[in-house]
Scaffold this active site. Structure first.
Site, short mmCIF file in Angstrom:
data_model
loop_
_atom_site.label_atom_id
_atom_site.label_comp_id
_atom_site.label_asym_id
_atom_site.label_seq_id
_atom_site.Cartn_x
_atom_site.Cartn_y
_atom_site.Cartn_z
N CYS A 53 0.81 -1.22 0.00
CA CYS A 53 0.00 0.00 0.00
C CYS A 53 0.84 1.27 0.00
CB CYS A 53 -0.99 -0.01 1.16
SG CYS A 53 -0.26 0.01 2.80
N HIS A 104 -2.60 0.74 6.83
CA HIS A 104 -2.95 0.72 5.42
C HIS A 104 -3.20 2.15 4.95
CE1 HIS A 104 -4.17 -1.19 1.74
NE2 HIS A 104 -5.33 -0.54 1.72
N HIS A 116 -6.00 1.75 -3.84
CA HIS A 116 -4.98 1.24 -2.91
C HIS A 116 -4.50 -0.12 -3.38
CE1 HIS A 116 -7.92 -1.50 -0.72
NE2 HIS A 116 -8.68 -0.82 -1.55
#
Length: 158
Positions: A53, A104, A116
């Site tokens: 990510c 994240h 993402h």
């Protein structure tokens, strides 16, 4: 009668121009759309090997001259905090997906959508209103100053 006809033609043309600009792809959208489907790779930072990510966000913003660190927790200290209701294209959105705080990060694209690198699917778009992301959402950061924001949100042209 001519005035009414001219008015309708003018309104129709204005509407067509407005619709065209509303659906135009921005430079940021074009850049990230080319990466959709790229596989996930832990610590990955390139389309060839895959992305995690923060590697994905680092890669995207580096293309525009903005350097991010390669860790979501560290990226959550960049720029400044903004409330969820004030999100704009290019903002970073952060999540707690493992129960230990920020774990994240994604890039907000507008209309509730962010992009993402998901561990099971690679580069994907999701909606912040999806149950999982509502539950895990933590914060957002604005990292783009006005000049870079305007560059990334300008209409993409070949």
């Amino acid at each position: 009668m001519k005035k009414v006809s001219l008015l309708f033609v003018s309104l129709a043309m204005l509407l067509c121009f407005q619709l065209g600009s509303a659906s135009a792809e921005t430079v940021l959208e074009h850049t990230v759309d080319e990466l959709v489907g790229t596989k996930y790779k832990y610590a990955g930072m390139s389309p060839e090997t895959g992305f995690d990510c923060s590697g994905f966000t680092k890669y995207v913003f580096a293309k525009f001259g903005y350097e991010l660190t390669h860790q979501s927790k560290a990226q959550n200290k960049e720029g400044y905090w903004i409330p969820k209701e004030d999100l704009r294209q290019g903002d970073l959105v952060f999540f707690n997906t493992d129960g230990s705080g920020i774990s994240h990060v994604g890039i907000y694209l507008g209309d509730g959508v962010f992009i993402h690198s998901a561990t099971d699917k690679g580069i994907v778009k999701n909606n912040l209103s999806e149950k999982y992301y509502v539950k895990t959402y933590v914060s957002a950061r604005r990292i783009l100053w006005d000049d870079l924001y305007n560059q990334l949100t300008a209409d993409y042209t070949n």
